[in-house]
Design a protein around this motif. Structure first.
Motif, PDB file in Angstrom:
ATOM      1  N   THR A  40      -2.791  -0.597  -9.180  1.00  0.00           N
ATOM      2  CA  THR A  40      -4.167  -0.994  -9.490  1.00  0.00           C
ATOM      3  C   THR A  40      -5.087   0.201  -9.673  1.00  0.00           C
ATOM      4  OG1 THR A  40      -4.857  -1.073  -7.173  1.00  0.00           O
ATOM      5  CG2 THR A  40      -3.881  -3.086  -8.103  1.00  0.00           C
ATOM      6  N   GLY A  41      -4.741   1.354  -9.072  1.00  0.00           N
ATOM      7  CA  GLY A  41      -5.644   2.510  -9.108  1.00  0.00           C
ATOM      8  C   GLY A  41      -6.697   2.468  -8.014  1.00  0.00           C
ATOM      9  N   ASP A  42      -6.639   1.441  -7.144  1.00  0.00           N
ATOM     10  CA  ASP A  42      -7.570   1.319  -6.024  1.00  0.00           C
ATOM     11  C   ASP A  42      -6.856   1.603  -4.713  1.00  0.00           C
ATOM     12  OD1 ASP A  42     -10.028   0.457  -7.318  1.00  0.00           O
ATOM     13  OD2 ASP A  42      -8.976  -1.399  -7.789  1.00  0.00           O
ATOM     14  N   VAL A  43      -7.603   2.127  -3.739  1.00  0.00           N
ATOM     15  CA  VAL A  43      -7.054   2.457  -2.430  1.00  0.00           C
ATOM     16  C   VAL A  43      -7.649   1.529  -1.379  1.00  0.00           C
ATOM     17  CG1 VAL A  43      -6.856   4.260  -0.659  1.00  0.00           C
ATOM     18  CG2 VAL A  43      -6.708   4.863  -3.089  1.00  0.00           C
ATOM     19  N   ALA A  44      -6.804   1.059  -0.459  1.00  0.00           N
ATOM     20  CA  ALA A  44      -7.264   0.195   0.630  1.00  0.00           C
ATOM     21  C   ALA A  44      -6.526   0.543   1.906  1.00  0.00           C
ATOM     22  CB  ALA A  44      -7.029  -1.270   0.283  1.00  0.00           C
TER      23      ALA A  44
ATOM     24  N   ALA B 189       2.562   2.359   3.461  1.00  0.00           N
ATOM     25  CA  ALA B 189       1.690   2.917   4.488  1.00  0.00           C
ATOM     26  C   ALA B 189       0.608   1.900   4.844  1.00  0.00           C
ATOM     27  CB  ALA B 189       1.052   4.209   3.984  1.00  0.00           C
ATOM     28  N   GLU B 190      -0.149   2.202   5.871  1.00  0.00           N
ATOM     29  CA  GLU B 190      -1.261   1.332   6.260  1.00  0.00           C
ATOM     30  C   GLU B 190      -2.535   1.673   5.497  1.00  0.00           C
ATOM     31  OE1 GLU B 190      -0.772  -1.438   8.180  1.00  0.00           O
ATOM     32  OE2 GLU B 190       1.248  -0.695   7.780  1.00  0.00           O
ATOM     33  N   GLU B 191      -2.515   2.771   4.763  1.00  0.00           N
ATOM     34  CA  GLU B 191      -3.590   3.088   3.817  1.00  0.00           C
ATOM     35  C   GLU B 191      -2.956   3.731   2.596  1.00  0.00           C
ATOM     36  OE1 GLU B 191      -7.236   6.207   3.437  1.00  0.00           O
ATOM     37  OE2 GLU B 191      -7.383   4.786   5.113  1.00  0.00           O
ATOM     38  N   GLY B 192      -3.298   3.208   1.420  1.00  0.00           N
ATOM     39  CA  GLY B 192      -2.727   3.748   0.202  1.00  0.00           C
ATOM     40  C   GLY B 192      -3.153   2.944  -1.005  1.00  0.00           C
ATOM     41  N   GLU B 193      -2.567   3.270  -2.155  1.00  0.00           N
ATOM     42  CA  GLU B 193      -2.918   2.574  -3.389  1.00  0.00           C
ATOM     43  C   GLU B 193      -2.431   1.128  -3.351  1.00  0.00           C
ATOM     44  OE1 GLU B 193      -2.517   2.952  -8.265  1.00  0.00           O
ATOM     45  OE2 GLU B 193      -1.461   4.372  -6.959  1.00  0.00           O
ATOM     46  N   ILE B 194      -3.288   0.217  -3.764  1.00  0.00           N
ATOM     47  CA  ILE B 194      -2.941  -1.206  -3.814  1.00  0.00           C
ATOM     48  C   ILE B 194      -1.971  -1.421  -4.973  1.00  0.00           C
ATOM     49  CG2 ILE B 194      -3.820  -3.553  -4.077  1.00  0.00           C
ATOM     50  CD1 ILE B 194      -6.577  -2.412  -3.188  1.00  0.00           C
ATOM     51  N   CYS B 195      -0.787  -1.921  -4.659  1.00  0.00           N
ATOM     52  CA  CYS B 195       0.248  -2.132  -5.671  1.00  0.00           C
ATOM     53  C   CYS B 195       0.827  -3.534  -5.533  1.00  0.00           C
ATOM     54  CB  CYS B 195       1.373  -1.103  -5.526  1.00  0.00           C
ATOM     55  SG  CYS B 195       0.839   0.614  -5.756  1.00  0.00           S
ATOM     56  N   ILE B 196       1.244  -4.100  -6.647  1.00  0.00           N
ATOM     57  CA  ILE B 196       1.879  -5.419  -6.650  1.00  0.00           C
ATOM     58  C   ILE B 196       3.382  -5.240  -6.810  1.00  0.00           C
ATOM     59  CG2 ILE B 196       2.062  -7.630  -7.878  1.00  0.00           C
ATOM     60  CD1 ILE B 196      -0.848  -7.244  -8.723  1.00  0.00           C
ATOM     61  N   ASP B 197       4.127  -5.834  -5.911  1.00  0.00           N
ATOM     62  CA  ASP B 197       5.584  -5.738  -5.928  1.00  0.00           C
ATOM     63  C   ASP B 197       6.136  -6.541  -7.111  1.00  0.00           C
ATOM     64  OD1 ASP B 197       8.289  -5.690  -5.444  1.00  0.00           O
ATOM     65  OD2 ASP B 197       8.120  -6.190  -3.314  1.00  0.00           O
ATOM     66  N   LEU B 198       6.750  -5.849  -8.071  1.00  0.00           N
ATOM     67  CA  LEU B 198       7.266  -6.515  -9.261  1.00  0.00           C
ATOM     68  C   LEU B 198       8.594  -7.221  -9.021  1.00  0.00           C
ATOM     69  CD1 LEU B 198       6.350  -3.989 -12.112  1.00  0.00           C
ATOM     70  CD2 LEU B 198       5.139  -6.048 -11.364  1.00  0.00           C
TER      71      LEU B 198
ATOM     72  N   LEU C 286       0.870  -1.175   0.000  1.00  0.00           N
ATOM     73  CA  LEU C 286       0.000   0.000   0.000  1.00  0.00           C
ATOM     74  C   LEU C 286       0.905   1.223   0.000  1.00  0.00           C
ATOM     75  CD1 LEU C 286      -2.720  -1.005   2.649  1.00  0.00           C
ATOM     76  CD2 LEU C 286      -2.691  -1.436   0.177  1.00  0.00           C
ATOM     77  N   LEU C 287       0.812   2.028  -1.060  1.00  0.00           N
ATOM     78  CA  LEU C 287       1.695   3.178  -1.206  1.00  0.00           C
ATOM     79  C   LEU C 287       0.914   4.480  -1.068  1.00  0.00           C
ATOM     80  CD1 LEU C 287       3.992   2.058  -4.176  1.00  0.00           C
ATOM     81  CD2 LEU C 287       4.332   1.737  -1.717  1.00  0.00           C
ATOM     82  N   ASP C 288       1.460   5.420  -0.280  1.00  0.00           N
ATOM     83  CA  ASP C 288       0.810   6.710  -0.093  1.00  0.00           C
ATOM     84  C   ASP C 288       1.140   7.656  -1.247  1.00  0.00           C
ATOM     85  OD1 ASP C 288       3.378   7.689   0.351  1.00  0.00           O
ATOM     86  OD2 ASP C 288       3.138   7.847   2.528  1.00  0.00           O
ATOM     87  N   ALA C 289       0.743   8.906  -1.116  1.00  0.00           N
ATOM     88  CA  ALA C 289       0.944   9.882  -2.196  1.00  0.00           C
ATOM     89  C   ALA C 289       2.411  10.128  -2.503  1.00  0.00           C
ATOM     90  CB  ALA C 289       0.255  11.195  -1.833  1.00  0.00           C
ATOM     91  N   ASP C 290       3.301   9.812  -1.542  1.00  0.00           N
ATOM     92  CA  ASP C 290       4.744   9.982  -1.749  1.00  0.00           C
ATOM     93  C   ASP C 290       5.421   8.674  -2.122  1.00  0.00           C
ATOM     94  OD1 ASP C 290       4.680  12.740  -1.064  1.00  0.00           O
ATOM     95  OD2 ASP C 290       4.577  12.185   1.059  1.00  0.00           O
TER      96      ASP C 290
END
Length: 332
Positions: A188-192, A151-160, A143-147
């Motif tokens: 993904t463009g989704d936030v969780a 983070a514990e809340e942020g965009e759902i991303c898959i580690d490549l 989960l990545l924040d705006a920077d």
């Protein structure tokens, strides 16, 4: 799925979910593939088909589940042993209503056409209503924040760096070539958000989450509380421009068959929200309307946001719109 199951997945042909759940998964498991053909979705017809044909496993998007719980589920003597959801966030109220009627817990899953299922609730994992579960085998979810920091809340991303087999190679270009994925993650463009046990809860599409009075608002959270009201069948929350707060949460609401789009119903919904939401999250406006949807049944909030911006520019309000300030009794 198990050998001998009769599996029904609600998904239109042409969507990746149709391939995975209407064909590949049942074939691999040795289960029967069942298709209910209807030109336009009808919840009562579907329930009758499920009963008559002894369907044992049912997967449907939350839009379908929200329509099913408007029917008399308790009267349906089904053969179901597993019920699942995917494609949109699953509201806790839907899970509760199905459990009351059938004694079955809907297991929610999250994925994309580009990835198959990334996060979910496999058999044996405790269900947390409102959560879409934990990352599934093969997926390293960040989960990545705006920077772009974890983070514990942020965009759902898959580690490549640990690329899963199910992730696509890339997007096809006009000349037929495939542009490979680059960077450290697939976005993904989704936030969780993530809790201490690793469960992920959907917050919204990155462009659906908005600020009101400088507070961050998750449409999904507000919509889940809205559909707890007995008159509300479906709801979509979007920002409405506001001179003082810059934006306020506004709900577009589709009523149940017995609901009436009048002042009394609007007041009842506002009162329901006041008892369940902090003041900064409160929905300040609502409008009774049919919700615009994609062909797969997902709510098109982008259209509603566009309508709100246009109305604000023209200083208009919707034909079926009610606002908090219309109800002096709320101030008591």
């Amino acid at each position: 799925l198990r050998p001998g199951d009769v599996h029904l997945n609600i998904s239109s042909p042409g969507w990746a979910k149709h391939a995975w759940s209407c064909f590949f998964a049942p074939w691999i498991a040795g289960a029967t593939i069942f298709i209910a053909n209807q030109p336009r979705f009808n919840a009562r017809y579907l329930l009758d088909v499920v009963v008559e044909n002894r369907v044992t496993t049912l997967c449907a998007p939350p839009t379908v589940w929200r329509m099913l719980i408007q029917e008399d589920l308790k009267s349906c003597r089904t053969s179901l042993r597993e019920v699942l959801a995917a494609g949109e966030p699953l509201n806790p109220e839907v899970i509760e209503q199905v459990e009351k009627a059938w004694g079955l817990t809907i297991r929610d899953f999250y994925g994309q056409t580009e990835t198959t299922t990334q996060v979910g609730n496999p058999p044996g994992q405790p269900i947390k209503p409102g959560s879409m579960g934990r990352p599934l085998p093969g997926y390293r979810i960040r989960l990545l924040d705006a920077d772009d920091k974890d983070a514990e809340e942020g965009e759902i991303c898959i580690d490549l760096a640990h690329r899963p087999a199910a992730l696509m190679q890339g997007y096809q270009q006009e000349d037929g070539s495939i542009a490979p994925l680059t960077g450290a993650v697939y976005r993904t463009g989704d936030v969780a958000s993530r809790d201490s046990e690793g469960y992920l809860t959907y917050v919204g599409r990155a462009d659906d989450v908005f600020k009101a009075s400088d507070y961050r608002i998750s449409p999904f959270e507000l919509e889940s509380i809205l559909i707890e009201h007995p008159a509300v069948a479906e709801a979509a929350v979007v920002p409405a421009p506001d001179a003082m707060r810059l934006a306020v949460p506004k709900a577009y609401i589709t009523l149940t068959a017995s609901g009436k789009p009048d002042r009394a119903t609007a007041l009842s919904i506002f009162q329901h929200l006041r008892g369940r939401l902090a003041p900064f999250k409160r929905i300040r406006r609502l409008e009774f309307a049919e919700l615009p949807k994609t062909i797969s049944g997902k709510i098109r909030r982008v259209e509603l946001r566009r309508d709100e911006e246009k109305r604000a520019a023209e200083n208009q309000r919707g034909a079926g719109e009610f606002r908090e300030e219309d109800f002096p009794e709320l101030a008591k």
